[in-house]
Design a protein around this motif. Structure first.
Motif, mmCIF file in Angstrom:
data_model
loop_
_atom_site.group_PDB
_atom_site.id
_atom_site.type_symbol
_atom_site.label_atom_id
_atom_site.label_comp_id
_atom_site.label_asym_id
_atom_site.label_seq_id
_atom_site.Cartn_x
_atom_site.Cartn_y
_atom_site.Cartn_z
ATOM 1 N N THR A 1 -12.293 -6.899 -15.784
ATOM 2 C CA THR A 1 -11.251 -7.288 -16.735
ATOM 3 C C THR A 1 -11.215 -6.313 -17.896
ATOM 4 N N ALA A 2 -12.391 -5.983 -18.422
ATOM 5 C CA ALA A 2 -12.471 -5.027 -19.533
ATOM 6 C C ALA A 2 -11.919 -3.673 -19.106
ATOM 7 N N ALA A 3 -12.278 -3.224 -17.922
ATOM 8 C CA ALA A 3 -11.827 -1.907 -17.451
ATOM 9 C C ALA A 3 -10.308 -1.866 -17.296
ATOM 10 N N ASN A 4 -9.721 -2.902 -16.724
ATOM 11 C CA ASN A 4 -8.269 -2.916 -16.529
ATOM 12 C C ASN A 4 -7.530 -3.042 -17.854
ATOM 13 N N ALA B 1 -5.375 -8.233 -12.002
ATOM 14 C CA ALA B 1 -5.775 -6.962 -12.604
ATOM 15 C C ALA B 1 -4.562 -6.196 -13.125
ATOM 16 N N GLY B 2 -3.473 -6.207 -12.365
ATOM 17 C CA GLY B 2 -2.254 -5.547 -12.830
ATOM 18 C C GLY B 2 -1.716 -6.203 -14.089
ATOM 19 N N GLY B 3 -1.802 -7.528 -14.148
ATOM 20 C CA GLY B 3 -1.389 -8.250 -15.352
ATOM 21 C C GLY B 3 -2.260 -7.923 -16.540
ATOM 22 N N THR B 4 -3.552 -7.813 -16.298
ATOM 23 C CA THR B 4 -4.482 -7.444 -17.373
ATOM 24 C C THR B 4 -4.168 -6.048 -17.884
ATOM 25 N N PHE B 5 -3.881 -5.119 -16.971
ATOM 26 C CA PHE B 5 -3.495 -3.766 -17.351
ATOM 27 C C PHE B 5 -2.220 -3.798 -18.189
ATOM 28 N N ALA B 6 -1.234 -4.593 -17.749
ATOM 29 C CA ALA B 6 0.045 -4.680 -18.466
ATOM 30 C C ALA B 6 -0.139 -5.250 -19.871
ATOM 31 N N VAL B 7 -0.986 -6.270 -19.984
ATOM 32 C CA VAL B 7 -1.259 -6.843 -21.311
ATOM 33 C C VAL B 7 -1.919 -5.782 -22.187
ATOM 34 N N GLY B 8 -2.860 -5.050 -21.629
ATOM 35 C CA GLY B 8 -3.501 -3.972 -22.381
ATOM 36 C C GLY B 8 -2.504 -2.907 -22.789
ATOM 37 N N PRO C 1 -1.966 6.717 -17.222
ATOM 38 C CA PRO C 1 -0.705 6.872 -16.486
ATOM 39 C C PRO C 1 -0.723 6.081 -15.171
ATOM 40 N N LEU C 2 0.400 5.469 -14.839
ATOM 41 C CA LEU C 2 0.492 4.664 -13.618
ATOM 42 C C LEU C 2 0.145 5.443 -12.346
ATOM 43 N N PRO C 3 0.517 6.723 -12.223
ATOM 44 C CA PRO C 3 0.130 7.454 -11.005
ATOM 45 C C PRO C 3 -1.395 7.577 -10.841
ATOM 46 N N ARG C 4 -2.138 7.450 -11.916
ATOM 47 C CA ARG C 4 -3.602 7.463 -11.820
ATOM 48 C C ARG C 4 -4.146 6.046 -11.664
ATOM 49 N N TYR C 5 -3.505 5.075 -12.318
ATOM 50 C CA TYR C 5 -4.009 3.703 -12.301
ATOM 51 C C TYR C 5 -3.744 2.997 -10.969
ATOM 52 N N LEU C 6 -2.531 3.110 -10.448
ATOM 53 C CA LEU C 6 -2.159 2.340 -9.254
ATOM 54 C C LEU C 6 -3.040 2.609 -8.038
ATOM 55 N N PRO C 7 -3.379 3.866 -7.711
ATOM 56 C CA PRO C 7 -4.290 4.063 -6.573
ATOM 57 C C PRO C 7 -5.662 3.413 -6.804
ATOM 58 N N ALA C 8 -6.136 3.462 -8.046
ATOM 59 C CA ALA C 8 -7.421 2.824 -8.357
ATOM 60 C C ALA C 8 -7.323 1.313 -8.176
ATOM 61 N N LEU C 9 -6.216 0.731 -8.635
ATOM 62 C CA LEU C 9 -5.996 -0.701 -8.480
ATOM 63 C C LEU C 9 -5.906 -1.084 -7.009
ATOM 64 N N LEU C 10 -5.143 -0.334 -6.237
ATOM 65 C CA LEU C 10 -4.960 -0.663 -4.829
ATOM 66 C C LEU C 10 -6.256 -0.532 -4.036
ATOM 67 N N LEU C 11 -7.005 0.528 -4.278
ATOM 68 C CA LEU C 11 -8.260 0.747 -3.561
ATOM 69 C C LEU C 11 -9.339 -0.244 -4.003
#
Length: 161
Positions: free
Chosen positions: A73-76, A19-26, A85-95
């Motif tokens: 996949t679409a969401a990420n 998911a983090g990779g998908t976010f990075a590609v996006g 912003p990463l401060p909003r994305y990372l907690p969502a990814l981790l949870l």
């Protein structure tokens, strides 16, 4: 218990990387993707629905997307392409990733244990259960493809060419 913890931990690492990779590609693709040869793929109804949800609700949509099939996949990707912003994305990814890993570790191991017992005790029933699951999966894929095919009489293969 150790088996579940090991499986959940492994799945958690996998989902964070995927998911983090998908976010990075996006993130890297950004708006340029909409003008590229991939524009048709990301203009599908699934991507448009994910984009609308992310624009409206943000990080909670990303976290909840891990509880769905085919939406995460679409969401990420869209969260990345929309530069969430990463401060909003990372907690969502981790949870969301933790929830996904725990669900798949517990339910997945339970299904595997059940199938193992079924194959050991009643092999024909185990083979039948797997065959039914595969046929149901193929049926769902065929149904979705037919439903998504344009009404102009062209087939999915014609559209992909």
């Amino acid at each position: 218990m150790d088996e579940i913890a090991l499986t959940a931990g492994t799945l958690y690492v996998i989902v964070l990387l995927r998911a983090g990779g998908t976010f990075a590609v996006g993130w890297l693709a950004g708006a340029g993707t909409r003008r590229s040869r991939f524009a048709r793929r990301i203009s599908s109804e699934k991507f448009r629905r994910a984009e609308r949800a992310i624009q409206r609700w943000g990080a909670p949509v990303v976290a909840a997307s891990f509880l769905t099939v085919g939406f995460q996949t679409a969401a990420n990707f869209l969260a990345g392409s929309m530069r969430m912003p990463l401060p909003r994305y990372l907690p969502a990814l981790l949870l969301g990733g933790a929830a996904w890993a725990l669900i798949y570790a517990t339910a997945g191991l339970g299904v595997l244990a059940l199938l193992g017992r079924l194959f050991a005790e009643r092999t024909a029933l185990g083979v039948s259960a797997v065959a039914v699951a595969l046929l149901a999966g193929c049926g769902v894929v065929m149904y979705r493809r037919r439903r998504a095919a344009p009404s102009s009489g062209r087939t999915v293969a014609d559209n992909e060419a």
